[in-house]
Design a protein around this motif. Structure first.
Motif, mmCIF file in Angstrom:
data_model
loop_
_atom_site.group_PDB
_atom_site.id
_atom_site.type_symbol
_atom_site.label_atom_id
_atom_site.label_comp_id
_atom_site.label_asym_id
_atom_site.label_seq_id
_atom_site.Cartn_x
_atom_site.Cartn_y
_atom_site.Cartn_z
ATOM 1 N N UNK A 6 0.845 -1.192 0.000
ATOM 2 C CA UNK A 6 0.000 0.000 0.000
ATOM 3 C C UNK A 6 0.883 1.245 0.000
ATOM 4 N N UNK A 7 0.633 2.145 -0.941
ATOM 5 C CA UNK A 7 1.376 3.392 -1.013
ATOM 6 C C UNK A 7 0.494 4.461 -1.648
ATOM 7 N N UNK A 8 1.012 5.665 -1.692
ATOM 8 C CA UNK A 8 0.271 6.771 -2.282
ATOM 9 C C UNK A 8 0.995 8.067 -2.005
ATOM 10 N N UNK A 9 0.550 9.166 -2.604
ATOM 11 C CA UNK A 9 1.179 10.457 -2.328
ATOM 12 C C UNK A 9 1.155 10.777 -0.837
ATOM 13 N N UNK A 10 2.148 11.541 -0.380
ATOM 14 C CA UNK A 10 2.233 11.887 1.031
ATOM 15 C C UNK A 10 0.974 12.581 1.531
ATOM 16 N N UNK A 11 0.535 12.196 2.724
ATOM 17 C CA UNK A 11 -0.640 12.808 3.316
ATOM 18 C C UNK A 11 -1.960 12.269 2.821
ATOM 19 N N UNK A 12 -1.928 11.155 2.067
ATOM 20 C CA UNK A 12 -3.161 10.608 1.502
ATOM 21 C C UNK A 12 -3.829 9.600 2.419
ATOM 22 N N UNK A 13 -3.243 9.337 3.599
ATOM 23 C CA UNK A 13 -3.841 8.373 4.516
ATOM 24 C C UNK A 13 -3.535 6.937 4.161
ATOM 25 N N UNK A 14 -2.348 6.690 3.606
ATOM 26 C CA UNK A 14 -2.027 5.328 3.154
ATOM 27 C C UNK A 14 -1.924 4.352 4.331
ATOM 28 N N UNK A 15 -1.395 4.813 5.482
ATOM 29 C CA UNK A 15 -1.290 3.915 6.635
ATOM 30 C C UNK A 15 -2.681 3.505 7.125
ATOM 31 N N UNK A 16 -3.606 4.458 7.157
ATOM 32 C CA UNK A 16 -4.987 4.152 7.547
ATOM 33 C C UNK A 16 -5.604 3.140 6.592
ATOM 34 N N UNK A 17 -5.385 3.332 5.293
ATOM 35 C CA UNK A 17 -5.976 2.421 4.309
ATOM 36 C C UNK A 17 -5.274 1.066 4.301
ATOM 37 N N UNK A 18 -3.994 1.032 4.663
ATOM 38 C CA UNK A 18 -3.323 -0.263 4.823
ATOM 39 C C UNK A 18 -3.960 -1.041 5.969
ATOM 40 N N UNK A 19 -4.239 -0.341 7.077
ATOM 41 C CA UNK A 19 -4.903 -0.995 8.204
ATOM 42 C C UNK A 19 -6.309 -1.452 7.826
ATOM 43 N N UNK A 20 -7.038 -0.616 7.072
ATOM 44 C CA UNK A 20 -8.386 -0.996 6.645
ATOM 45 C C UNK A 20 -8.339 -2.207 5.719
ATOM 46 N N UNK A 21 -7.339 -2.264 4.837
ATOM 47 C CA UNK A 21 -7.184 -3.416 3.944
ATOM 48 C C UNK A 21 -6.895 -4.677 4.737
ATOM 49 N N UNK A 22 -6.007 -4.578 5.744
ATOM 50 C CA UNK A 22 -5.666 -5.745 6.558
ATOM 51 C C UNK A 22 -6.881 -6.236 7.343
#
Length: 402
Positions: A6-22
């Motif tokens: 999971x990645x994306x431009x800075x500040x896009x909430x990628x860590x939150x979406x990685x957790x949601x995906x998991x």
């Protein structure tokens, strides 16, 4: 094991979406491991996999601890050389991680998940929270690059001469490379090979997270070129923090209209190959499992589209002079799709059996296909998003026909 990066431009909430995906993968019944360098509210922060739910474990990368452990081990293995030059040892407490340490720590963690001590834990899905988009693409290309550097600096064939090193040391007057150096290089190459195999596996995909807007649109357009160059595919583009489309407030209405315009471009450019999921703005930062579930991020399929095995293909061209003589084609074109690339940012260099290819911020060295090594480069063109490198057979190297 299904792997989602999971990645994306800075500040896009990628860590939150990685957790949601998991969480979505675990809710679908798959035993899941989430790896992240960033803290996640409500998730344990230990460096070893720790249970979040019945089917979800989380491990947080500690790049500082990894850097200290690696350097301490290197000092121990190089003790004879350090003693020879009178160097003082550095204690772990006085070591401060250097730039690049987080990337190496992440590669080490990926190795533990793919072929190390975590690989026997029986995980069905691995979700990895990567750095921001540009750094993430460079990181995924790093194992292949580092292995090439090791082969050039410490070629395996030199190990055959280790019996001669005492004699060579007397002749040269300086110590020759010790066996530990080659053993360390072999261990690192094995570790990098496991990570490279994980990245290139057909069950590994990227999941992109971006907040709709002009900056994210430009970043994703550039990323499409990098994905094509490295042969990677995305399984989903998550448009994060999408505002309601109808609002009586003019300020919110203008911002929502800007997002809607960007979303229209993403649906046209990425779908249907890469679906676009719109995650609604919750009006707050997600902090609980219920908040993450409210984003409705879909669980990854058991096996995604994966990596393109070989994105290059060869086409035969007749050339201006007509067909070649003695059974040789006049021109062979080596083709690679590079969506979004421009001629101004493209640079090609042929060196021996390798092609050095630079496209904007991305750089890759690829080995020329075997059929083209008997040819000379006669030109290149970028047309309709496809790079075509033209090769002309060398009469002195091309086999003759009866």
């Amino acid at each position: 094991m299904r792997t989602v990066l999971v990645t994306g431009p800075g500040g896009a909430g990628r860590t939150t979406l990685a957790a949601a995906t998991a969480l979505a993968a675990a809710a679908s019944g798959r035993r899941t491991l989430l790896v992240s360098a960033e803290p996640i509210p409500g998730f344990p922060a230990g460096p070893e996999p720790t249970a979040v739910t019945d089917r979800l474990d989380h491990a947080r990368i500690d790049s500082g601890a990894h850097f200290r452990a690696e350097l301490t081990e290197l000092q121990q293995r190089a003790s004879s050389v350090l003693d020879l030059v009178g160097a003082g040892r550095l204690d772990g407490e006085e070591l401060t991680e250097l730039p690049g340490a987080p990337q190496l720590a992440l590669l080490h963690t990926l190795h533990r998940a793919a072929a190390g001590d975590w690989s026997t834990a029986g995980y069905d899905t691995l979700v990895v929270d990567l750095p921001p988009l540009g750094q993430a693409l460079a990181l995924l290309a790093l194992p292949e690059q580092l292995r090439r550097y090791l082969r050039r600096l410490l070629p395996a064939e030199r190990q055959a001469a280790r019996a001669l090193r005492p004699v060579l040391a007397q002749l040269a007057g300086v110590p020759m490379p010790a066996q530990w150096l080659y053993e360390a290089a072999a261990r690192k190459d094995e570790e990098l090979a496991a990570v490279q195999a994980l990245v290139e596996d057909g069950s590994t995909t990227l999941r992109l997270a971006a907040e709709p807007g002009p900056a994210a649109e430009d970043a994703l357009r550039t990323a499409r070129t990098g994905l094509a160059l490295y042969g990677l595919r995305a399984d989903l583009l998550v448009a994060n923090r999408v505002l309601p489309r109808h609002s009586s407030d003019p300020w919110f209405a203008d911002l929502a209209a800007q997002q809607e315009k960007c979303l229209g471009h993403w649906h046209a450019e990425w779908a249907p190959d890469v679906p676009v999921h719109e995650a609604a703005h919750l009006g707050r930062d997600p902090r609980t499992a219920d908040d993450l579930a409210a984003l409705a991020v879909p669980a990854p399929d058991e096996r995604g589209p994966g990596r393109v095995d070989d994105p290059w293909w060869i086409e035969e061209e007749s050339g201006d002079e007509g067909p070649g003589e003695e059974g040789r084609p006049a021109v062979l074109a080596w083709c690679l799709p590079l969506p979004g690339a421009t001629k101004e940012e493209l640079r090609l260099v042929r060196r021996g059996e390798e092609l050095l290819l630079t496209v904007g911020p991305f750089h890759r060295i690829v080995r020329v296909a075997s059929a083209l090594r008997r040819c000379t480069v006669s030109g290149a063109a970028l047309t309709d998003g496809v790079l075509r490198v033209r090769f002309t057979p060398d009469p002195a190297l091309w086999p003759r026909t009866s």
